[in-house]
Design an enzyme around this catalytic site. Structure first.
Site, mmCIF file in Angstrom:
data_model
loop_
_atom_site.group_PDB
_atom_site.id
_atom_site.type_symbol
_atom_site.label_atom_id
_atom_site.label_comp_id
_atom_site.label_asym_id
_atom_site.label_seq_id
_atom_site.Cartn_x
_atom_site.Cartn_y
_atom_site.Cartn_z
ATOM 1 N N ARG A 294 0.827 -1.218 0.000
ATOM 2 C CA ARG A 294 0.000 0.000 0.000
ATOM 3 C C ARG A 294 0.857 1.262 0.000
ATOM 4 N NH1 ARG A 294 -5.525 -1.565 3.226
ATOM 5 N NH2 ARG A 294 -5.081 -3.769 3.429
ATOM 6 N N ASP A 423 -1.966 -16.315 -2.634
ATOM 7 C CA ASP A 423 -2.342 -15.603 -3.872
ATOM 8 C C ASP A 423 -1.277 -14.768 -4.593
ATOM 9 O OD1 ASP A 423 -2.467 -13.792 -1.753
ATOM 10 O OD2 ASP A 423 -4.560 -13.240 -2.027
#
Ligand code: DMJ
Length: 662
Positions: A294, A423
């Site tokens: 982020r 993932d």
């Protein structure tokens, strides 16, 4: 320096009289001091005084020798061999001074003329003496300061100096954390902005998505400015422990979305906040992964879109703060790091103290860019070492377990997932190859081998033909797919191009099938928003059966896959599915104070979780906007999205060559 002034430095807290031995008795020994017998009984006062003087002179000489010796050659050469002094190279540049060292004979020596050398030599000798005195005094001052420190402080200083030295060594010419970064001419990238959509209906839809961004942003600004996230129902800031007390997650995560949506005023205020308030000098234990994707990702994108140096500087500064996470026996980083103390640890719940595949495997793209922008290879070295460790290990059935112990370098539990915990590791293998201008063949090979194993061991079809990716637990399949796993549809189609020729169509098909299944998971709820996880067992297909899997927290993965499928196929159903999601978001998640997650997407009445996640602005709304934009906005030949949807440019061979020569 009189010897007596040294006594407090080396004496015990009891003072000079406590030295004992010949100086210990009599008046110098303090009241009640023991008398020391001499050869003919006790020393007289004058004898003691003479002894003291001799001892002091001896101490002075010893210390003088210690501190003078290193500089003595300078003194000698200054007085007797002035011509060689004139050839001495100037001292190396100070720490943080980016100037290259000057060659011998250059600089100040050239100011001395050939005539009048004797005068110069005398002046130089005086200068040298002054310098020696200064050095001597500084050495004493430092010794005194060191002695006044507690042992822990000394230990910490040594540790910090060592770390600084190591990093400086890598940097070659600048101090760790110093403001100076190498000059790097900014290259404007293709596709940082795009044309208006030609179709007026699409244009209108895109405008609507921009309005959603404005609603999310304005409310964050109004109620939670500078804090990490917004609570849109209670209208206040939300802090998540993922970022410790680093602040401003929504601002940094939203920068690039504001930019590509051409929300200029909002971008400007976000940039000003970053300049004035974004602070990494805090005592904060953070998630290395979350802060990387982020904050580092957001800052890198903002830099590459705008060329504003502040973003490059902040990204590198934060990257440096994350480096101690790699201080483990294997170099597999810790999940959590205190960015002040540099102490790391793993999540207490992770199998046997393991690090998590999706976390340590999702640093690669950002760290390659950090090395590129800082000229410091250390970032790239850290992530390449992760690859090395992984490649040394046996993989059960060619699959990568989610847990790896950073001390032993061995897998923890043999759980495999293409959703949570696994993932983005797979995503970054493919994207590392794409971002390297298709030169990182190791990344490519690891990716395609992994997809091959997924096909064999994890990818299944339901009885009605819905394809899904199951989870693998030590050889047993759990027929469940997470919302997070839905990103894989986009990944498969993105990788289709590089797949072996006979497999290209198969990769597109995998993407399309996963997109269809994930759409079904939305369509089979009351709110047309997908649950956190859905199952293919017990007579259900693509439906959540457990109460704690029925929530939707504004996640992007399904829309992300629609966006990739749209770009590669231009099949209008992907825009149509995306628009269904917009309508559902507006109906159920939009509230006065922003957008909120939903606790149960199967219910007829929405219950809000009261969190506007920062990834709603960075990913969900950005992917929606791109789904209704022309392909010239952030084209895939030039940009790769990090796992938080922050676009990072493909680094061409030439660019990488340039940075190497810097
Ligand atoms: C995001 O922070 C990233 O996409 C991450 O890789 C996984 N989860 C969230 C959004 O769901």
């Amino acid at each position: 320096m009189p010897a007596v002034s040294l006594l407090p430095l080396f004496g015990s807290p009891a003072g000079p009289g406590a030295l004992g031995g010949p100086l210990g008795g009599g008046p110098l020994g303090g009241p009640g001091g023991r008398k020391v017998p001499g050869p003919s009984g006790a020393f007289r006062l004058t004898e003691k005084f003479v002894l003291l003087l001799v001892f002091s002179a001896f101490i002075t000489l010893c210390f003088g020798a210690i501190f003078f010796l290193p500089d003595s050659p300078k003194l000698l050469s200054g007085v007797f061999f002035h011509s060689s002094t004139l050839q001495q190279p100037p001292p190396p540049p100070a720490q943080g001074d980016p100037r290259p060292p000057q060659p011998p004979g250059a600089g100040s020596s050239s100011t001395y003329g050939a005539g009048g050398a004797a005068v110069v030599a005398a002046g130089e000798a005086a200068e040298n003496l002054a310098k020696i005195r200064e050095d001597h005094e500084r050495a004493l001052r430092e010794a005194k300061e060191t002695l006044q420190k507690l042992p822990e402080e000394i230990h910490r200083d040594i540790h910090q100096d060592k770390a600084k030295f190591l990093l400086q060594d890598k940097l070659g010419r600048r101090e760790a954390g110093a403001v100076g970064l190498p000059d790097l001419p900014f290259r404007k990238r293709i596709g940082a902005t795009g044309a208006e959509p030609a179709d007026p209906v699409i244009r209108q839809k895109r405008e609507k998505i921009k309005e959603m961004m404005k609603h999310a942003w304005d409310n964050y600004k109004h109620y939670a400015w500078g804090l990490n996230e917004l609570k849109p129902i209670s209208k206040q800031g939300h802090s998540s422990n993922l970022f410790g007390n680093i602040q401003g997650a929504t601002i940094v995560d939203a920068l690039d979305t504001l930019y590509i949506m051409e929300m200029k005023d909002e971008f400007k205020e976000a940039k000003e906040w970053v300049e004035k308030n974004l602070d990494f000098n805090v005592n904060a234990e953070v998630s290395v992964f979350e802060v990387n994707i982020r904050f580092v990702g957001g800052l890198l994108s903002a830099y590459y879109l705008t060329g504003e140096e502040i973003f490059r500087k902040k990204a590198v500064e934060l990257g440096e703060k994350l480096l101690p996470a790699f201080n483990t026996p294997t170099g597999i980083p810790w999940a959590l790091l205190n960015i002040k103390s540099g102490i790391g640890r793993n999540w207490p719940w992770a199998s046997g103290g393991s690090s998590i595949l999706a976390e340590f495997g999702t640093l690669h793209l950002e760290f390659i860019h950090l090395s590129h922008l800082s000229g410091n290879p250390v970032f790239a070295e850290k992530v390449m070492n992760i690859r090395k460790v992984l490649n040394r290990l046996d993989k059960p059935e060619g699959l990568y377990p989610n847990y790896l112990n950073p001390s032993s370098g061995q897998w923890g539990q043999h759980h495999v997932s293409i959703g949570g915990l696994g993932d983005s590791f797979y995503e970054y293998l493919l994207k590392a190859w794409l971002m390297s201008d298709k030169t990182d063949e190791e990344g490519m090979q690891m990716y395609y081998d992994a997809v091959q194993s997924m096909e064999t061991h994890l990818i299944r079809k339901s009885s009605t033909g819905l394809m899904y990716i199951a989870e693998w637990k030590g050889g047993l399949l759990e027929h469940k797919m997470g919302h997070l796993t839905c990103f894989a549809g986009g990944m498969f189609v993105l990788g289709a191009d590089g797949a072996p020729a006979d497999k290209t169509g198969r990769h597109i098909e995998l993407g399309a099938e996963i997109a269809r299944t994930c759409h079904e998971s939305y369509d089979r709820t009351s709110m047309k928003l997908g649950p956190e996880a859905f199952r293919f067992d017990g007579g259900v297909e693509a439906i959540a059966t457990r109460q704690n899997e029925k929530y939707y927290i504004l996640r992007p993965e399904v829309i992300e896959t629609y966006m990739y499928m749209w770009r590669f196929t231009h099949d209008p159903k992907y825009q149509q599915w995306g628009w269904e999601a917009v309508e559902a978001l507006e109906k159920y998640c939009r509230v006065d104070g922003g957008y909120s997650g939903i606790r149960d997407v199967y219910s007829n009445h929405q219950t809000h979780d009261d969190v506007q996640q920062s990834f709603f602005l960075s990913e969900t709304l950005k992917y929606l906007y791109l789904l209704f934009s022309e392909d010239d906005l952030l084209p895939f030949e030039h940009w790769v999205f990090n796992t938080e949807a922050h676009p990072l440019p493909v680094l061409t061979r030439e660019e990488r060559g340039e940075s190497k020569n810097k």
